[in-house]
Design a protein around this motif. Structure first.
Motif, PDB file in Angstrom:
ATOM      1  N   PHE A   1      55.951  47.560  54.082  1.00  0.00           N
ATOM      2  CA  PHE A   1      55.134  46.415  54.452  1.00  0.00           C
ATOM      3  C   PHE A   1      54.640  45.696  53.200  1.00  0.00           C
ATOM      4  CE2 PHE A   1      51.001  44.524  55.530  1.00  0.00           C
ATOM      5  CZ  PHE A   1      51.419  43.651  56.513  1.00  0.00           C
ATOM      6  N   ALA A   2      54.205  46.455  52.199  1.00  0.00           N
ATOM      7  CA  ALA A   2      53.723  45.865  50.944  1.00  0.00           C
ATOM      8  C   ALA A   2      54.840  45.102  50.247  1.00  0.00           C
ATOM      9  CB  ALA A   2      53.161  46.946  50.032  1.00  0.00           C
ATOM     10  N   GLN A   3      56.054  45.636  50.287  1.00  0.00           N
ATOM     11  CA  GLN A   3      57.203  44.967  49.682  1.00  0.00           C
ATOM     12  C   GLN A   3      57.439  43.614  50.355  1.00  0.00           C
ATOM     13  OE1 GLN A   3      59.337  46.053  47.203  1.00  0.00           O
ATOM     14  NE2 GLN A   3      60.678  44.290  47.367  1.00  0.00           N
ATOM     15  N   THR A   4      57.389  43.609  51.695  1.00  0.00           N
ATOM     16  CA  THR A   4      57.588  42.376  52.440  1.00  0.00           C
ATOM     17  C   THR A   4      56.498  41.368  52.110  1.00  0.00           C
ATOM     18  OG1 THR A   4      58.684  43.554  54.229  1.00  0.00           O
ATOM     19  CG2 THR A   4      57.763  41.412  54.770  1.00  0.00           C
ATOM     20  N   GLU A   5      55.242  41.818  52.104  1.00  0.00           N
ATOM     21  CA  GLU A   5      54.123  40.930  51.782  1.00  0.00           C
ATOM     22  C   GLU A   5      54.256  40.390  50.354  1.00  0.00           C
ATOM     23  OE1 GLU A   5      51.413  39.792  53.706  1.00  0.00           O
ATOM     24  OE2 GLU A   5      52.759  40.512  55.256  1.00  0.00           O
ATOM     25  N   GLY A   6      54.693  41.229  49.418  1.00  0.00           N
ATOM     26  CA  GLY A   6      54.888  40.803  48.034  1.00  0.00           C
ATOM     27  C   GLY A   6      55.963  39.738  47.916  1.00  0.00           C
ATOM     28  N   ASP A   7      57.057  39.926  48.649  1.00  0.00           N
ATOM     29  CA  ASP A   7      58.137  38.943  48.631  1.00  0.00           C
ATOM     30  C   ASP A   7      57.672  37.615  49.212  1.00  0.00           C
ATOM     31  OD1 ASP A   7      60.025  40.566  47.411  1.00  0.00           O
ATOM     32  OD2 ASP A   7      60.920  41.223  49.296  1.00  0.00           O
ATOM     33  N   GLU A   8      56.912  37.676  50.285  1.00  0.00           N
ATOM     34  CA  GLU A   8      56.428  36.439  50.904  1.00  0.00           C
ATOM     35  C   GLU A   8      55.480  35.704  49.970  1.00  0.00           C
ATOM     36  OE1 GLU A   8      55.064  37.487  54.838  1.00  0.00           O
ATOM     37  OE2 GLU A   8      57.122  37.834  55.515  1.00  0.00           O
ATOM     38  N   SER A   9      54.645  36.426  49.259  1.00  0.00           N
ATOM     39  CA  SER A   9      53.755  35.802  48.273  1.00  0.00           C
ATOM     40  C   SER A   9      54.565  35.150  47.158  1.00  0.00           C
ATOM     41  CB  SER A   9      52.798  36.829  47.678  1.00  0.00           C
ATOM     42  OG  SER A   9      51.931  37.317  48.663  1.00  0.00           O
ATOM     43  N   LYS A  10      55.634  35.813  46.728  1.00  0.00           N
ATOM     44  CA  LYS A  10      56.502  35.254  45.683  1.00  0.00           C
ATOM     45  C   LYS A  10      57.137  33.948  46.149  1.00  0.00           C
ATOM     46  CE  LYS A  10      57.852  39.615  43.565  1.00  0.00           C
ATOM     47  NZ  LYS A  10      58.925  40.591  43.399  1.00  0.00           N
ATOM     48  N   ILE A  11      57.585  33.933  47.387  1.00  0.00           N
ATOM     49  CA  ILE A  11      58.262  32.730  47.896  1.00  0.00           C
ATOM     50  C   ILE A  11      57.279  31.566  48.024  1.00  0.00           C
ATOM     51  CG2 ILE A  11      59.455  31.750  49.899  1.00  0.00           C
ATOM     52  CD1 ILE A  11      60.811  34.563  50.141  1.00  0.00           C
ATOM     53  N   ILE A  12      56.073  31.838  48.474  1.00  0.00           N
ATOM     54  CA  ILE A  12      55.070  30.765  48.537  1.00  0.00           C
ATOM     55  C   ILE A  12      54.762  30.259  47.131  1.00  0.00           C
ATOM     56  CG2 ILE A  12      52.639  30.268  49.061  1.00  0.00           C
ATOM     57  CD1 ILE A  12      53.070  31.691  51.692  1.00  0.00           C
ATOM     58  N   ALA A  13      54.676  31.167  46.165  1.00  0.00           N
ATOM     59  CA  ALA A  13      54.455  30.756  44.774  1.00  0.00           C
ATOM     60  C   ALA A  13      55.625  29.911  44.276  1.00  0.00           C
ATOM     61  CB  ALA A  13      54.257  31.986  43.889  1.00  0.00           C
ATOM     62  N   LEU A  14      56.851  30.288  44.636  1.00  0.00           N
ATOM     63  CA  LEU A  14      58.026  29.501  44.247  1.00  0.00           C
ATOM     64  C   LEU A  14      58.009  28.115  44.889  1.00  0.00           C
ATOM     65  CD1 LEU A  14      60.750  32.298  44.380  1.00  0.00           C
ATOM     66  CD2 LEU A  14      60.064  30.992  42.335  1.00  0.00           C
ATOM     67  N   GLU A  15      57.593  28.037  46.144  1.00  0.00           N
ATOM     68  CA  GLU A  15      57.494  26.732  46.818  1.00  0.00           C
ATOM     69  C   GLU A  15      56.501  25.829  46.081  1.00  0.00           C
ATOM     70  OE1 GLU A  15      59.150  25.322  49.240  1.00  0.00           O
ATOM     71  OE2 GLU A  15      60.197  27.006  50.180  1.00  0.00           O
ATOM     72  N   ASN A  16      55.362  26.378  45.671  1.00  0.00           N
ATOM     73  CA  ASN A  16      54.362  25.600  44.943  1.00  0.00           C
ATOM     74  C   ASN A  16      54.838  25.242  43.541  1.00  0.00           C
ATOM     75  OD1 ASN A  16      52.409  25.396  47.038  1.00  0.00           O
ATOM     76  ND2 ASN A  16      51.834  27.510  46.659  1.00  0.00           N
ATOM     77  N   LEU A  17      55.537  26.173  42.898  1.00  0.00           N
ATOM     78  CA  LEU A  17      56.113  25.895  41.584  1.00  0.00           C
ATOM     79  C   LEU A  17      57.147  24.778  41.681  1.00  0.00           C
ATOM     80  CD1 LEU A  17      56.415  26.596  38.584  1.00  0.00           C
ATOM     81  CD2 LEU A  17      58.088  28.355  39.258  1.00  0.00           C
ATOM     82  N   TRP A  18      57.936  24.783  42.750  1.00  0.00           N
ATOM     83  CA  TRP A  18      58.938  23.741  43.006  1.00  0.00           C
ATOM     84  C   TRP A  18      58.288  22.353  42.888  1.00  0.00           C
ATOM     85  CZ3 TRP A  18      63.887  24.468  45.788  1.00  0.00           C
ATOM     86  CH2 TRP A  18      64.465  23.278  46.231  1.00  0.00           C
TER      87      TRP A  18
END
Length: 148
Positions: free
Chosen positions: A20-37
């Motif tokens: 679950f933590a891995q999934t939550e970590g990945d989702e946080s990374k993707i949101i950060a990537l969207e904002n970085l975009w």
């Protein structure tokens, strides 16, 4: 038999929070990537954007045009389009293994060839995980009509 099943269930429980933590970590990374975009586009930093895109990346833009990775990066380098603000919100992530589809709203302002513009739209981005790195493989943008 019941004891064996119970033991197996107990042994598997510690793995559940980690997964679950891995999934939550990945989702946080993707949101950060969207904002970085968004920041990368405002800064015209095509080199940074290139690192976030899969080699087969394709964009369907607001006007219906379809750009491959090289064309999209060229559009970011084009200084005749000055994006002054781009904000993504209401992002919802839908995970399917090593693929995540992000749906959200976008608001951008800027000037294109000297003329000011402001867009409100929706986007769908598809991210895939390759070699422990999330890369965007497809993006689609749609304008929200002003009457909505």
């Amino acid at each position: 038999m019941f004891r064996l099943i119970s033991l197996l269930l107990l042994l598997s429980l510690p793995a559940l929070p980690q997964s679950f933590a891995q999934t939550e970590g990945d989702e946080s990374k993707i949101i950060a990537l969207e904002n970085l975009w968004n920041q990368v586009q405002v800064a015209h930093d095509a080199d940074a954007m290139e690192k976030m895109l899969h080699p087969d990346f394709v964009l369907t833009d607001y006007d219906g045009s379809v750009l491959n990775k090289a064309q999209f990066l060229a559009s970011i380098r084009d200084k005749s389009n000055q994006l002054t603000s781009e904000v993504s919100q209401d992002m919802k992530l839908h995970r399917h293994g090593d693929t995540v589809v992000v749906i959200g709203a976008t608001h951008e302002k800027g000037t294109a060839k000297g003329k000011p513009y402001e867009h409100h739209g929706r986007f769908t981005d598809t991210w895939i995980k390759r070699d422990s790195q999330w890369l965007c493989v497809a993006s689609q943008l749609a304008l929200i009509p002003k009457s909505l």
